[in-house]
Write a protein that holds these residues in place. Structure first.
Motif, mmCIF file in Angstrom:
data_model
loop_
_atom_site.group_PDB
_atom_site.id
_atom_site.type_symbol
_atom_site.label_atom_id
_atom_site.label_comp_id
_atom_site.label_asym_id
_atom_site.label_seq_id
_atom_site.Cartn_x
_atom_site.Cartn_y
_atom_site.Cartn_z
ATOM 1 N N SER A 2 0.846 -1.177 0.000
ATOM 2 C CA SER A 2 0.000 0.000 0.000
ATOM 3 C C SER A 2 0.887 1.235 0.000
ATOM 4 C CB SER A 2 -0.894 -0.008 1.238
ATOM 5 O OG SER A 2 -1.630 1.184 1.277
ATOM 6 N N LEU A 3 0.774 2.003 -1.043
ATOM 7 C CA LEU A 3 1.558 3.230 -1.173
ATOM 8 C C LEU A 3 0.604 4.406 -1.076
ATOM 9 C CD1 LEU A 3 4.406 4.355 -1.874
ATOM 10 C CD2 LEU A 3 3.676 4.376 -4.239
ATOM 11 N N PRO A 4 0.792 5.271 -0.079
ATOM 12 C CA PRO A 4 -0.124 6.413 0.056
ATOM 13 C C PRO A 4 0.017 7.361 -1.123
ATOM 14 C CG PRO A 4 1.731 6.663 1.546
ATOM 15 C CD PRO A 4 1.854 5.303 0.924
ATOM 16 N N ASN A 5 -1.081 7.924 -1.538
ATOM 17 C CA ASN A 5 -1.068 8.850 -2.667
ATOM 18 C C ASN A 5 -0.887 10.272 -2.138
ATOM 19 O OD1 ASN A 5 -1.205 9.957 -5.172
ATOM 20 N ND2 ASN A 5 -3.370 9.546 -5.488
ATOM 21 N N LEU A 6 0.228 10.484 -1.500
ATOM 22 C CA LEU A 6 0.571 11.789 -0.945
ATOM 23 C C LEU A 6 2.057 11.994 -1.205
ATOM 24 C CD1 LEU A 6 -0.934 13.978 0.668
ATOM 25 C CD2 LEU A 6 0.074 12.993 2.709
ATOM 26 N N SER A 50 -2.719 19.665 -14.428
ATOM 27 C CA SER A 50 -3.808 19.066 -13.645
ATOM 28 C C SER A 50 -4.081 17.630 -14.069
ATOM 29 C CB SER A 50 -5.071 19.899 -13.781
ATOM 30 O OG SER A 50 -5.497 19.924 -15.127
ATOM 31 N N GLY A 51 -3.612 17.218 -15.241
ATOM 32 C CA GLY A 51 -3.777 15.832 -15.670
ATOM 33 C C GLY A 51 -2.804 14.898 -14.987
ATOM 34 N N PHE A 52 -1.775 15.450 -14.366
ATOM 35 C CA PHE A 52 -0.766 14.635 -13.687
ATOM 36 C C PHE A 52 -1.003 14.589 -12.174
ATOM 37 C CE2 PHE A 52 3.410 14.336 -11.569
ATOM 38 C CZ PHE A 52 3.724 13.039 -11.940
ATOM 39 N N CYS A 53 -1.161 15.758 -11.558
ATOM 40 C CA CYS A 53 -1.365 15.807 -10.113
ATOM 41 C C CYS A 53 -2.080 17.093 -9.723
ATOM 42 C CB CYS A 53 -0.029 15.710 -9.375
ATOM 43 S SG CYS A 53 1.066 17.097 -9.692
ATOM 44 N N GLN A 54 -2.609 17.094 -8.506
ATOM 45 C CA GLN A 54 -3.260 18.275 -7.957
ATOM 46 C C GLN A 54 -2.614 18.582 -6.620
ATOM 47 O OE1 GLN A 54 -5.427 15.510 -8.643
ATOM 48 N NE2 GLN A 54 -5.648 16.247 -10.731
ATOM 49 N N PRO A 55 -2.498 19.865 -6.292
ATOM 50 C CA PRO A 55 -1.983 20.195 -4.959
ATOM 51 C C PRO A 55 -2.991 19.778 -3.898
ATOM 52 C CG PRO A 55 -2.516 22.198 -6.195
ATOM 53 C CD PRO A 55 -2.731 21.038 -7.106
ATOM 54 N N ILE A 148 -1.098 15.275 -4.827
ATOM 55 C CA ILE A 148 -1.777 13.989 -4.943
ATOM 56 C C ILE A 148 -1.775 13.630 -6.427
ATOM 57 C CG2 ILE A 148 -3.960 12.776 -4.665
ATOM 58 C CD1 ILE A 148 -4.551 14.706 -2.339
ATOM 59 N N LEU A 149 -1.187 12.474 -6.763
ATOM 60 C CA LEU A 149 -1.127 12.049 -8.160
ATOM 61 C C LEU A 149 -2.502 11.575 -8.625
ATOM 62 C CD1 LEU A 149 2.158 9.933 -8.298
ATOM 63 C CD2 LEU A 149 1.832 12.297 -8.960
ATOM 64 N N ASN A 150 -2.755 11.717 -9.915
ATOM 65 C CA ASN A 150 -3.978 11.144 -10.474
ATOM 66 C C ASN A 150 -3.893 9.625 -10.387
ATOM 67 O OD1 ASN A 150 -4.846 13.672 -10.988
ATOM 68 N ND2 ASN A 150 -4.798 13.511 -13.214
ATOM 69 N N LYS A 151 -5.044 8.966 -10.395
ATOM 70 C CA LYS A 151 -5.066 7.535 -10.098
ATOM 71 C C LYS A 151 -4.242 6.701 -11.081
ATOM 72 C CE LYS A 151 -9.438 6.596 -12.409
ATOM 73 N NZ LYS A 151 -10.764 6.024 -12.259
ATOM 74 N N ASN A 152 -4.198 7.069 -12.356
ATOM 75 C CA ASN A 152 -3.413 6.284 -13.327
ATOM 76 C C ASN A 152 -1.915 6.366 -13.029
ATOM 77 O OD1 ASN A 152 -5.773 5.604 -14.610
ATOM 78 N ND2 ASN A 152 -5.582 7.189 -16.178
ATOM 79 N N HIS A 154 -0.568 7.133 -10.149
ATOM 80 C CA HIS A 154 -0.335 6.474 -8.864
ATOM 81 C C HIS A 154 -0.276 4.957 -9.043
ATOM 82 C CE1 HIS A 154 -0.286 5.792 -4.615
ATOM 83 N NE2 HIS A 154 -1.454 5.198 -4.618
ATOM 84 N N GLN A 155 -1.152 4.427 -9.867
ATOM 85 C CA GLN A 155 -1.147 2.981 -10.132
ATOM 86 C C GLN A 155 0.145 2.575 -10.836
ATOM 87 O OE1 GLN A 155 -3.482 0.860 -8.931
ATOM 88 N NE2 GLN A 155 -2.050 -0.708 -9.583
ATOM 89 N N MET A 156 0.655 3.423 -11.714
ATOM 90 C CA MET A 156 1.932 3.129 -12.384
ATOM 91 C C MET A 156 3.065 3.028 -11.356
ATOM 92 S SD MET A 156 1.572 5.586 -15.728
ATOM 93 C CE MET A 156 3.241 5.372 -16.307
ATOM 94 N N ARG A 157 3.077 3.908 -10.349
ATOM 95 C CA ARG A 157 4.105 3.849 -9.310
ATOM 96 C C ARG A 157 3.970 2.555 -8.508
ATOM 97 N NH1 ARG A 157 8.327 6.188 -10.498
ATOM 98 N NH2 ARG A 157 9.004 5.696 -8.410
ATOM 99 N N ILE A 158 2.744 2.172 -8.167
ATOM 100 C CA ILE A 158 2.517 0.937 -7.410
ATOM 101 C C ILE A 158 2.984 -0.265 -8.219
ATOM 102 C CG2 ILE A 158 0.733 -0.587 -6.478
ATOM 103 C CD1 ILE A 158 -0.803 1.939 -5.659
ATOM 104 N N ASP A 159 2.643 -0.306 -9.519
ATOM 105 C CA ASP A 159 3.065 -1.408 -10.383
ATOM 106 C C ASP A 159 4.585 -1.491 -10.482
ATOM 107 O OD1 ASP A 159 0.418 -2.012 -10.797
ATOM 108 O OD2 ASP A 159 0.310 -1.060 -12.784
ATOM 109 N N LYS A 160 5.233 -0.342 -10.576
ATOM 110 C CA LYS A 160 6.692 -0.326 -10.680
ATOM 111 C C LYS A 160 7.327 -0.909 -9.417
ATOM 112 C CE LYS A 160 10.575 2.625 -11.776
ATOM 113 N NZ LYS A 160 11.021 3.916 -12.238
ATOM 114 N N ILE A 161 6.808 -0.538 -8.258
ATOM 115 C CA ILE A 161 7.345 -1.067 -7.002
ATOM 116 C C ILE A 161 7.076 -2.565 -6.896
ATOM 117 C CG2 ILE A 161 7.058 -1.002 -4.494
ATOM 118 C CD1 ILE A 161 6.559 2.011 -4.786
ATOM 119 N N ARG A 162 5.870 -2.969 -7.267
ATOM 120 C CA ARG A 162 5.509 -4.394 -7.210
ATOM 121 C C ARG A 162 6.411 -5.211 -8.139
ATOM 122 N NH1 ARG A 162 0.004 -4.352 -8.393
ATOM 123 N NH2 ARG A 162 -0.359 -3.886 -6.215
#
Length: 188
Positions: A2-6, A50-55, A148-152, A154-162
């Motif tokens: 579980s990687l926090p999206n922060l 804004s397509g990548f992340c939001q403050p 906060i990264l957009n969900k896509n 963020h999922q790419m970061r999780i997949d890379k770590i996995r």
């Protein structure tokens, strides 16, 4: 995992610049998780996308605090300019009065003008101290930039770590000879 999206925005030295995760250009900006489990280099331009992340919502509040601080700085400069103009006018008036009046009468008026100058200077100093205190409070609110990264993404970061964890497990399995089958020992 579980990687926090922060993600906290940090800056590194120019000599430590590495390729941006998105465009591969050298970048000194890094997004890192609060627990330091994952990080990546990113261009400042992508942080504004804004397509990548939001403050984070707190970050928006910090931005408004920065704007207030800038307004206070402008107001302080304005007060200083007004005071300088006012004191310059008073000096001019004094010079004119000195020319017109006798020296005996002028001594009393100089004392009064000096008292007025002191009172004006005290008022100016009080205003500046007051504004400086509120300015310091605004600076204290200025914290790290949080995104906060957009969900896509963020999922790419999780997949890379996995995938990195799976590759590490596979390398460890290949190093352990007990995981390979043994040579047959019977007669054929």
């Amino acid at each position: 995992m579980s990687l926090p999206n922060l993600w906290h925005h940090r800056r590194v030295a120019e000599g430590s610049a590495k390729a941006c995760w998105i465009c591969y250009k050298p970048s000194t900006s890094v997004l890192i998780t609060p627990d330091n489990k994952d990080f990546f280099y990113i261009c400042v331009g992508h942080l504004k996308d804004s397509g990548f992340c939001q403050p984070d919502a707190d970050e928006v509040a910090a931005a408004t605090a920065r704007k207030k601080k800038e307004e206070l700085d402008r107001e302080i400069e304005k007060i200083k300019k007004e005071y300088e103009e006012k004191s310059a006018r008073k000096r001019e008036k004094r010079k004119e009065k000195e020319k017109e009046k006798d020296k005996d009468k002028d001594i009393d008026s100089k004392k009064q003008e000096e008292e007025e100058d002191k009172a004006d200077e005290k008022a100016k100093d009080e205003k500046i101290k007051e504004l400086s205190k509120s300015k310091e409070n605004a600076q204290a609110d200025d914290g790290p930039r949080i995104f906060i990264l957009n969900k896509n993404f963020h999922q790419m970061r999780i997949d890379k770590i996995r995938n990195a964890e799976i590759a590490k497990r596979n390398r460890e399995r290949l190093k352990n000879p007990a995981n390979f089958p043994s040579v047959p020992s019977g007669d054929l």
